[in-house]
Design a protein around this motif. Structure first.
Motif, PDB file in Angstrom:
ATOM      1  N   PRO A  73      21.341  17.289 -29.209  1.00 57.35           N
ATOM      2  CA  PRO A  73      21.978  17.957 -28.386  1.00 57.35           C
ATOM      3  C   PRO A  73      21.230  18.567 -27.074  1.00 57.35           C
ATOM      4  O   PRO A  73      19.998  18.094 -27.161  1.00 57.35           O
ATOM      5  N   THR A  74      21.696  19.348 -26.237  1.00 58.80           N
ATOM      6  CA  THR A  74      20.635  19.783 -25.176  1.00 58.80           C
ATOM      7  C   THR A  74      20.289  21.538 -25.587  1.00 58.80           C
ATOM      8  O   THR A  74      19.413  21.763 -25.126  1.00 58.80           O
ATOM      9  N   ALA A  75      21.054  21.758 -26.416  1.00 58.48           N
ATOM     10  CA  ALA A  75      20.477  23.200 -27.049  1.00 58.48           C
ATOM     11  C   ALA A  75      20.793  23.365 -28.479  1.00 58.48           C
ATOM     12  O   ALA A  75      21.845  23.004 -28.855  1.00 58.48           O
ATOM     13  N   VAL A  76      19.787  24.078 -29.223  1.00 57.03           N
ATOM     14  CA  VAL A  76      20.189  24.698 -30.407  1.00 57.03           C
ATOM     15  C   VAL A  76      20.083  26.134 -30.589  1.00 57.03           C
ATOM     16  O   VAL A  76      19.233  26.867 -29.850  1.00 57.03           O
ATOM     17  N   THR A  77      21.018  26.921 -31.345  1.00 58.03           N
ATOM     18  CA  THR A  77      20.969  28.154 -31.742  1.00 58.03           C
ATOM     19  C   THR A  77      20.461  28.131 -33.226  1.00 58.03           C
ATOM     20  O   THR A  77      21.144  27.224 -34.077  1.00 58.03           O
ATOM     21  N   VAL A  78      19.491  28.835 -33.733  1.00 57.82           N
ATOM     22  CA  VAL A  78      19.024  28.733 -35.096  1.00 57.82           C
ATOM     23  C   VAL A  78      19.345  30.008 -35.709  1.00 57.82           C
ATOM     24  O   VAL A  78      19.310  31.048 -35.380  1.00 57.82           O
ATOM     25  N   PHE A  79      19.276  30.073 -36.937  1.00 57.07           N
ATOM     26  CA  PHE A  79      19.574  31.164 -37.801  1.00 57.07           C
ATOM     27  C   PHE A  79      18.568  32.167 -37.730  1.00 57.07           C
ATOM     28  O   PHE A  79      19.162  33.255 -37.715  1.00 57.07           O
ATOM     29  N   ASN A  80      17.385  31.907 -37.769  1.00 59.08           N
ATOM     30  CA  ASN A  80      16.433  32.760 -37.648  1.00 59.08           C
ATOM     31  C   ASN A  80      15.107  32.401 -37.010  1.00 59.08           C
ATOM     32  O   ASN A  80      14.856  31.139 -36.760  1.00 59.08           O
ATOM     33  N   ASP A  81      14.165  33.267 -36.666  1.00 62.80           N
ATOM     34  CA  ASP A  81      13.067  32.906 -36.051  1.00 62.80           C
ATOM     35  C   ASP A  81      12.201  31.980 -36.680  1.00 62.80           C
ATOM     36  O   ASP A  81      11.557  31.020 -36.327  1.00 62.80           O
ATOM     37  N   ARG A  82      12.141  32.302 -37.865  1.00 66.27           N
ATOM     38  CA  ARG A  82      11.288  31.347 -39.037  1.00 66.27           C
ATOM     39  C   ARG A  82      11.771  30.075 -39.015  1.00 66.27           C
ATOM     40  O   ARG A  82      11.126  28.984 -38.794  1.00 66.27           O
ATOM     41  N   CYS A  83      13.068  29.844 -39.091  1.00 68.08           N
ATOM     42  CA  CYS A  83      13.715  28.632 -39.178  1.00 68.08           C
ATOM     43  C   CYS A  83      13.384  28.055 -37.843  1.00 68.08           C
ATOM     44  O   CYS A  83      13.036  26.748 -37.543  1.00 68.08           O
ATOM     45  N   ALA A  84      13.725  28.605 -36.794  1.00 72.60           N
ATOM     46  CA  ALA A  84      13.461  28.146 -35.382  1.00 72.60           C
ATOM     47  C   ALA A  84      12.028  27.730 -35.358  1.00 72.60           C
ATOM     48  O   ALA A  84      11.772  26.687 -34.411  1.00 72.60           O
ATOM     49  N   THR A  85      11.162  28.093 -35.823  1.00 69.38           N
ATOM     50  CA  THR A  85       9.608  27.986 -35.775  1.00 69.38           C
ATOM     51  C   THR A  85       9.576  26.316 -36.464  1.00 69.38           C
ATOM     52  O   THR A  85       8.911  25.452 -35.797  1.00 69.38           O
ATOM     53  N   GLY A  86      10.348  26.213 -37.507  1.00 72.98           N
ATOM     54  CA  GLY A  86      10.082  24.548 -38.005  1.00 72.98           C
ATOM     55  C   GLY A  86      10.768  23.615 -37.155  1.00 72.98           C
ATOM     56  O   GLY A  86      10.152  22.660 -36.862  1.00 72.98           O
ATOM     57  N   VAL A  87      11.754  24.094 -36.449  1.00 75.39           N
ATOM     58  CA  VAL A  87      12.533  23.190 -35.460  1.00 75.39           C
ATOM     59  C   VAL A  87      11.772  22.930 -34.314  1.00 75.39           C
ATOM     60  O   VAL A  87      11.335  21.626 -33.952  1.00 75.39           O
ATOM     61  N   LEU A  88      10.970  23.894 -33.735  1.00 70.62           N
ATOM     62  CA  LEU A  88      10.020  23.686 -32.487  1.00 70.62           C
ATOM     63  C   LEU A  88       8.943  22.828 -32.912  1.00 70.62           C
ATOM     64  O   LEU A  88       8.398  21.940 -32.266  1.00 70.62           O
ATOM     65  N   ASP A  89       8.280  23.101 -34.232  1.00 69.98           N
ATOM     66  CA  ASP A  89       7.268  22.180 -34.770  1.00 69.98           C
ATOM     67  C   ASP A  89       7.574  20.747 -34.809  1.00 69.98           C
ATOM     68  O   ASP A  89       6.908  19.968 -34.119  1.00 69.98           O
ATOM     69  N   VAL A  90       8.744  20.460 -35.275  1.00 71.25           N
ATOM     70  CA  VAL A  90       9.206  18.953 -35.295  1.00 71.25           C
ATOM     71  C   VAL A  90       9.404  18.601 -33.980  1.00 71.25           C
ATOM     72  O   VAL A  90       9.144  17.419 -33.665  1.00 71.25           O
ATOM     73  N   PHE A  91      10.020  19.311 -33.209  1.00 71.89           N
ATOM     74  CA  PHE A  91      10.246  18.795 -31.675  1.00 71.89           C
ATOM     75  C   PHE A  91       9.145  18.703 -31.200  1.00 71.89           C
ATOM     76  O   PHE A  91       8.701  17.365 -30.363  1.00 71.89           O
TER      77      PHE A  91
END
Lengths: 355, 355
Positions: free
Chosen positions: A236-254
């Motif tokens: 997608p062009t954007a994601v909303t993530v459940f929490n910051d911790r989870c978002a950190t994992g997302v950013l890392d993979v990206f």
DNA sequence: TTGAAAGCGCTAACAT
DNA sequence: ATGTTAGCGCTTTCAA
């Protein structure tokens, strides 16, 4: 090398040549002792290295001014909440008794320990116990649940307006021009259901019903990483993530996949935990109002202990910021025991216009 | 809705129709009560929802079996240590009283609280207080410092062999063929000086004196990120980092800069905190032996309380793994109050041959 | 302003 | 096996 016995109030009294009562007064900073006596007592206490015994003190006075706190030692956001609770407790002259939940120590054990310590009330951070057992617990002493919704009229609840938080997030993204907005979900974690719902209604309001997409996630970095990997096939062009911790994992993979944030994809977290504020993460996120929430939790616990109904007096008083976006600063939707604190969007570096 | 007063031992005794002493025995699972009495007492206690008052109990018995723990609530590795301490305490029938250091709550405050709770001993996780004040504290009650070296013969110290940990790291990298190995430093953090020293001596041993390079870092992700950015201009083929948290920041900057780990650069952390184990991080790291360290901290604290010299009996007993690499499993180099636990290298995905 | 005495809820020592 | 008594260190009457 070390003294056999710790000095007691009696020792201080003997040394200062006064009665125990006087020493007691002086140690508690109560009026009723002359300046001269006060000086001598303090001097004696100091010389002996006297520390009052809180157990004996509380045993006798009946009241403990002790608030039990159950928290998950592995959750960074709980660390932020505990920090706030300490501050709030100090403001009201109360003590905190911490009891951690660890992989080896259950929530039940954590609670039992606090009950034996004769806490006057319990503050539970995102507990996982079912509503029924929380209700049972609340029949023994006041219970305040922080950062989780509970359908039980016996317990006080202080939480963020989770759904509204996701409205803010989606509004922000839609305002930037995003249409393909995916939500990475928190599963059964506290708040997850409401955030999911908030995402759905906000998308609908923006006429993006066709773009609705929810990915199973979780509350840890690993959960976010797993979800992000799935996303890479059809991003997608954007994601909303459940929490910051989870978002950190997302950013890392990206980052490893060469996905540029926010150029290729925008990311929004939730909590505004210390994680999100790190300069190199610089995460746009929905901030929970920790100072207000923790202050409310403490004041409500205390009010219940005193047998009062906390009402909303202190709640409104502790909100300094004007109501934003048509939200009342604090509201009581489900029961009069639930206080809902508005979150706010903190825009940092992980969101931008779609390219 | 809620009982006015919590039931006491006397209430239970009345209800069960026996004396307080019997109830006391039964509640503590001590012998001396008949099966029938035991049954009736437990039934009465259950019906009333009786919980013994630990304060009164401890006040009377003189001993509290309470170990005070001071930890930094923001440090992920402290969370791992606290988890281990709970387990170790349970094994010996002791309780833990947690006292957190937060940005608003000083170490001194944390300690004072525990003193008033009449803990029998204090376990301090990586304290920042100077050796002199730790020594002063130790004159009042047994003090065990965990994960920091302290030059004070009055306090017990349990820590990892930090220097040896970096030997393991550098040996591993050198074995893979690396020569350009940079160390990202922890500054004044506990253990940093020893790890720096370990890096230097190991490099020298491998004939890499000319390649010595130490970059100022710190203990947070931001510190690591800052150091990593500096590194990008003139990158080595491998870095050893002060701790996992800092290494995470390094990895993050590398990922964003398109640096492939381990193909372009190998990275080794320190601690083996839960961070390092995350599947998507998969960090090669020098693991501190948390179960052993925490068990040692607890047993030594208890031994001191009992007035015994802990010696090394229980230390050796609790080491199950054979000595590796010529290290004695546990050693007492500086003083007989210091126990040094060997770390071990955990090879995961962030190290490989130089390309 | 000061002191003496009682007692919080429990355990330990000593009866029975 | 069970009950009685004293007292842990403190606060809280109450009296001086």
């Amino acid at each position: 090398m070390r003294d056999e016995r710790r000095p007691t109030l009696t020792d201080v009294a003997t040394r200062a040549g006064v009665s125990k009562s006087l020493v007691s007064l002086v140690m508690r900073d109560e009026p009723g002792a002359s300046a001269e006596t006060r000086r001598r007592v303090l001097e004696a206490a100091d010389a002996l290295g006297y520390q009052p015994d809180s157990r004996a003190r509380l045993l006798r006075s009946g009241r403990s001014r002790l608030l039990g706190v159950v928290f998950g030692i592995q959750h960074p956001f709980h660390a932020d909440l505990v920090t706030g609770l300490y501050t709030a407790a100090r403001e009201t002259g109360h003590e905190l008794a911490l009891s951690a939940v660890t992989p080896q120590r259950s929530e039940h054990e954590a609670v039992t320990g606090l009950l034996q310590d004769r806490c006057e009330a319990l503050i539970l951070l995102g507990p996982q116990a079912p509503a029924a057992s929380l209700a049972r617990l609340a029949s023994r002493l006041p219970v305040v649940v922080l950062a989780r919704a509970v359908r039980a009229p016996e317990v006080d609840v202080v939480r963020s307006a989770d759904a509204e938080g996701l409205h803010l997030a989606v509004d922000h993204l839609a305002g930037l021009g995003h249409r393909h907005i995916t939500h990475i979900d928190g599963g059964r974690a506290p708040g997850a259901a409401d955030r999911r719902r908030g995402y759905r209604t906000a998308m609908r309001r923006h006429g993006l019903t066709g773009e609705l997409r929810i990915l199973p996630g979780g509350l840890t970095e690993s959960d976010g990483a797993a979800a992000a990997r799935q996303l890479l096939a059809d991003p997608p062009t954007a994601v909303t993530v459940f929490n910051d911790r989870c978002a950190t994992g997302v950013l890392d993979v990206f980052a490893r996949a060469g996905v540029d944030v926010p150029y290729d994809i925008s990311v929004i977290g939730f909590d505004d935990s210390s994680l999100a504020r790190l300069a190199h993460v610089n995460l746009t996120t929905v901030a929970q109002d920790v100072p207000t929430m923790t202050r409310l939790a403490v004041t409500r616990a205390i009010a219940r202990v005193a047998g009062r109904d906390p009402g909303l007096a202190e709640a409104s008083a502790s909100i300094t910021r004007p109501a934003a976006e048509g939200l009342s600063p604090v509201s009581l939707p489900r029961s009069d025991r639930e206080v809902i604190v508005p979150p706010r969007l903190v825009i940092r570096g992980t969101t931008g216009r779609p390219s």
